[in-house]
Write a protein that holds these residues in place. Structure first.
Motif: not given
Length: 66
Positions: A26-29, A51-61, A9-10, A46-49
Motif C-alpha cells: 500500500t505504500h513505498v517500501h 518476485g520469488g517463484c514467478l510461476k506462483y504469481i497471479k497479478d491482481l494489480s 496504480i490504484k 509508486e511502482y510495481l515490484r
C-alpha cells in the motif's frame, strides 16, 4: 496514452497460486511475503515490484482508468 506516460496504480496486489494468499503493498517500501514465502510484493502505488517463484504469481494489480 503516450509511451512516456505511466499508468497510475490504484492497487498493487498479487495472489500466490501455491498458498492462495492475496497480498497488497500500500505504500513505498511496503515489502510483504505471502504465507508460504514463495512470492513477495513491494512498491505501493509508486511502482510495481514482485518476485520469488514467478510461476506462483497471479497479478491482481489495478490501474486508474481501467
Amino acid at each position: 496514452m503516450h509511451s512516456s506516460e505511466k499508468k497510475k496504480i490504484k492497487a498493487n496486489k498479487i495472489q500466490c497460486l501455491n498458498c492462495k494468499d492475496i497480498i497488497e503493498s500500500t505504500h513505498v517500501h511496503d515489502f510483504k511475503w505471502c504465507k508460504c514465502r514463495k512470492v513477495f510484493i513491494d512498491g505501493g502505488k509508486e511502482y510495481l515490484r514482485y518476485g520469488g517463484c514467478l510461476k506462483y504469481i497471479k497479478d491482481l494489480s489495478e490501474y486508474e482508468n481501467d
